[in-house]
Scaffold this motif. Sequence first.
Motif, mmCIF file in Angstrom:
data_model
loop_
_atom_site.group_PDB
_atom_site.id
_atom_site.type_symbol
_atom_site.label_atom_id
_atom_site.label_comp_id
_atom_site.label_asym_id
_atom_site.label_seq_id
_atom_site.Cartn_x
_atom_site.Cartn_y
_atom_site.Cartn_z
ATOM 1 N N ILE A 1 0.875 -1.169 0.000
ATOM 2 C CA ILE A 1 0.000 0.000 0.000
ATOM 3 C C ILE A 1 0.911 1.218 0.000
ATOM 4 C CG2 ILE A 1 -1.768 1.281 1.254
ATOM 5 C CD1 ILE A 1 -1.977 -1.814 2.598
ATOM 6 N N HIS A 2 0.736 2.047 -1.029
ATOM 7 C CA HIS A 2 1.575 3.227 -1.184
ATOM 8 C C HIS A 2 0.716 4.468 -1.016
ATOM 9 C CE1 HIS A 2 4.656 0.751 -3.369
ATOM 10 N NE2 HIS A 2 3.588 0.079 -3.722
ATOM 11 N N TRP A 3 1.295 5.497 -0.464
ATOM 12 C CA TRP A 3 0.628 6.801 -0.409
ATOM 13 C C TRP A 3 1.552 7.845 -1.039
ATOM 14 C CZ3 TRP A 3 -4.212 8.303 1.562
ATOM 15 C CH2 TRP A 3 -4.949 7.288 2.191
ATOM 16 N N TYR A 4 0.947 8.620 -1.920
ATOM 17 C CA TYR A 4 1.617 9.760 -2.525
ATOM 18 C C TYR A 4 0.739 10.986 -2.290
ATOM 19 C CZ TYR A 4 4.803 6.706 -5.118
ATOM 20 O OH TYR A 4 5.777 5.788 -5.450
ATOM 21 N N ARG A 5 1.334 12.169 -2.376
ATOM 22 C CA ARG A 5 0.527 13.372 -2.320
ATOM 23 C C ARG A 5 0.976 14.325 -3.411
ATOM 24 N NH1 ARG A 5 2.342 16.670 3.157
ATOM 25 N NH2 ARG A 5 4.322 17.478 2.374
ATOM 26 N N GLN A 6 0.043 15.144 -3.861
ATOM 27 C CA GLN A 6 0.319 16.059 -4.961
ATOM 28 C C GLN A 6 -0.138 17.467 -4.584
ATOM 29 O OE1 GLN A 6 -1.758 15.226 -8.643
ATOM 30 N NE2 GLN A 6 -0.189 16.240 -9.864
ATOM 31 N N LEU A 7 0.833 18.366 -4.566
ATOM 32 C CA LEU A 7 0.530 19.775 -4.364
ATOM 33 C C LEU A 7 0.105 20.371 -5.698
ATOM 34 C CD1 LEU A 7 3.619 20.587 -2.131
ATOM 35 C CD2 LEU A 7 1.272 20.230 -1.385
ATOM 36 N N PRO A 8 -0.617 21.483 -5.689
ATOM 37 C CA PRO A 8 -1.096 22.076 -6.945
ATOM 38 C C PRO A 8 0.037 22.349 -7.931
ATOM 39 C CG PRO A 8 -2.169 23.122 -5.083
ATOM 40 C CD PRO A 8 -1.113 22.214 -4.513
ATOM 41 N N SER A 9 -0.187 21.957 -9.173
ATOM 42 C CA SER A 9 0.753 22.197 -10.279
ATOM 43 C C SER A 9 2.126 21.554 -10.060
ATOM 44 C CB SER A 9 0.926 23.697 -10.523
ATOM 45 O OG SER A 9 -0.308 24.265 -10.908
ATOM 46 N N GLN A 10 2.180 20.495 -9.279
ATOM 47 C CA GLN A 10 3.433 19.764 -9.089
ATOM 48 C C GLN A 10 3.203 18.275 -9.336
ATOM 49 O OE1 GLN A 10 5.659 20.485 -5.538
ATOM 50 N NE2 GLN A 10 5.103 22.648 -5.438
ATOM 51 N N ARG B 1 0.917 23.449 4.771
ATOM 52 C CA ARG B 1 1.673 22.846 3.667
ATOM 53 C C ARG B 1 1.248 21.413 3.367
ATOM 54 N NH1 ARG B 1 7.622 24.041 5.716
ATOM 55 N NH2 ARG B 1 6.546 23.563 7.642
ATOM 56 N N ASP B 2 0.423 20.850 4.246
ATOM 57 C CA ASP B 2 -0.077 19.486 3.998
ATOM 58 C C ASP B 2 -1.319 19.477 3.113
ATOM 59 O OD1 ASP B 2 0.764 18.618 7.382
ATOM 60 O OD2 ASP B 2 1.860 18.110 5.535
ATOM 61 N N ALA B 3 -1.837 20.645 2.780
ATOM 62 C CA ALA B 3 -3.000 20.711 1.891
ATOM 63 C C ALA B 3 -2.588 20.217 0.509
ATOM 64 C CB ALA B 3 -3.516 22.140 1.800
ATOM 65 N N ALA B 4 -3.212 19.122 0.090
ATOM 66 C CA ALA B 4 -2.800 18.465 -1.156
ATOM 67 C C ALA B 4 -3.832 17.398 -1.496
ATOM 68 C CB ALA B 4 -1.425 17.809 -0.987
ATOM 69 N N VAL B 5 -3.644 16.748 -2.639
ATOM 70 C CA VAL B 5 -4.436 15.560 -2.973
ATOM 71 C C VAL B 5 -3.605 14.346 -2.578
ATOM 72 C CG1 VAL B 5 -5.534 14.210 -4.793
ATOM 73 C CG2 VAL B 5 -5.610 16.719 -4.858
ATOM 74 N N TYR B 6 -4.185 13.469 -1.789
ATOM 75 C CA TYR B 6 -3.498 12.286 -1.298
ATOM 76 C C TYR B 6 -4.009 11.045 -2.030
ATOM 77 C CZ TYR B 6 -1.432 15.018 2.413
ATOM 78 O OH TYR B 6 -0.687 15.952 3.099
ATOM 79 N N TYR B 7 -3.080 10.304 -2.599
ATOM 80 C CA TYR B 7 -3.423 9.105 -3.367
ATOM 81 C C TYR B 7 -2.997 7.855 -2.599
ATOM 82 C CZ TYR B 7 -3.644 12.316 -7.367
ATOM 83 O OH TYR B 7 -3.944 13.339 -8.230
ATOM 84 N N CYS B 8 -3.918 6.935 -2.499
ATOM 85 C CA CYS B 8 -3.647 5.611 -1.920
ATOM 86 C C CYS B 8 -3.593 4.626 -3.086
ATOM 87 C CB CYS B 8 -4.764 5.252 -0.956
ATOM 88 S SG CYS B 8 -4.798 3.524 -0.419
ATOM 89 N N ILE B 9 -2.524 3.868 -3.181
ATOM 90 C CA ILE B 9 -2.316 2.999 -4.338
ATOM 91 C C ILE B 9 -1.862 1.633 -3.851
ATOM 92 C CG2 ILE B 9 -0.954 2.711 -6.454
ATOM 93 C CD1 ILE B 9 -0.401 5.838 -6.023
ATOM 94 N N ARG B 10 -2.299 0.606 -4.505
ATOM 95 C CA ARG B 10 -1.809 -0.729 -4.198
ATOM 96 C C ARG B 10 -0.985 -1.223 -5.364
ATOM 97 N NH1 ARG B 10 -7.061 -4.520 -5.206
ATOM 98 N NH2 ARG B 10 -5.475 -5.907 -6.043
ATOM 99 N N GLY B 11 0.100 -1.884 -5.058
ATOM 100 C CA GLY B 11 0.956 -2.398 -6.111
ATOM 101 C C GLY B 11 2.297 -2.797 -5.558
ATOM 102 N N GLN B 12 3.163 -3.261 -6.466
ATOM 103 C CA GLN B 12 4.445 -3.757 -6.031
ATOM 104 C C GLN B 12 5.429 -2.628 -5.772
ATOM 105 O OE1 GLN B 12 5.379 -7.195 -5.539
ATOM 106 N NE2 GLN B 12 3.161 -7.138 -5.380
ATOM 107 N N GLY B 13 5.388 -1.594 -6.620
ATOM 108 C CA GLY B 13 6.337 -0.517 -6.389
ATOM 109 C C GLY B 13 7.011 -0.032 -7.642
ATOM 110 N N GLY B 14 8.274 0.327 -7.516
ATOM 111 C CA GLY B 14 8.976 1.139 -8.505
ATOM 112 C C GLY B 14 9.011 0.638 -9.925
ATOM 113 N N SER B 15 9.041 -0.658 -10.157
ATOM 114 C CA SER B 15 9.127 -1.094 -11.550
ATOM 115 C C SER B 15 7.806 -1.642 -12.063
ATOM 116 C CB SER B 15 10.223 -2.138 -11.711
ATOM 117 O OG SER B 15 9.947 -3.252 -10.902
#
Lengths: 111, 110
Positions: free
Chosen positions: B33-42, B81-95
């Motif tokens: 389970i991976h979590w990423y976050r995205q700030l506006p325009s980044q 600064r934590d205001a962002a879109v947070y994505y929860c993703i399932r998967g193996q990872g980098g490749s």
Amino acid sequence: DGGITQSPKYLFRKEGQNVTLSCEQNLNHDAMYWYRQDPGQGLRLIYYSQIVNDFQKGDIAEGYSVSREKKESFPLTVTSAQKNPTAFYLCASGHNYSPLHFGNGTRLTVT
Amino acid sequence: DAKTTQPNSMESNEEEPVHLPCNHSTISGTDYIHWYRQLPSQGPEYVIHGLTSNVNNRMASLAIAEDRKSSTLILHRATLRDAAVYYCIRGQGGSEKLVFGKGTKLTVNP
């Protein structure tokens, strides 16, 4: 500093023209990815490459092309066949099970 | 198909804890389970990931349910600064190609 560089940040083109977006990484990652993001939406996978000289279509590959001649570089060409090319394009790289690293994106506007 | 379910938006006050839920009821035994976050325009940035045990790092904590069908990202003290879109993703990872859904848009009120 290691990272991913996408250029340019903003790109404007006329309809009917092909345009190439640059993505370079110095992280020595094997895998590279292109995503497209439309306003208020998540990321959709266009193409990905897990090794040099090989790449696979993602979920929305129509109207796009890529090449992977060098490990560091994964350029994306948006062709005139892409019906709605205006979007935010994100490049990422990854290696084995490490987290993905993203560039800061290219915002393409086609009029 | 994002294969995870998250609320569209959440709101929090500054300096309060935030719990962002994610449902992944069909997760396989080898998916992280991976979590990423995205700030506006980044581009998105990595936050945290885990497999079975709870995980902590300098950014956040990840609490994973015992049956692995859900998880919660915990920001212990939200900042503006934590205001962002947070994505929860399932998967193996980098490749492996990761599928990003629409995520949860977090608003932090001063």
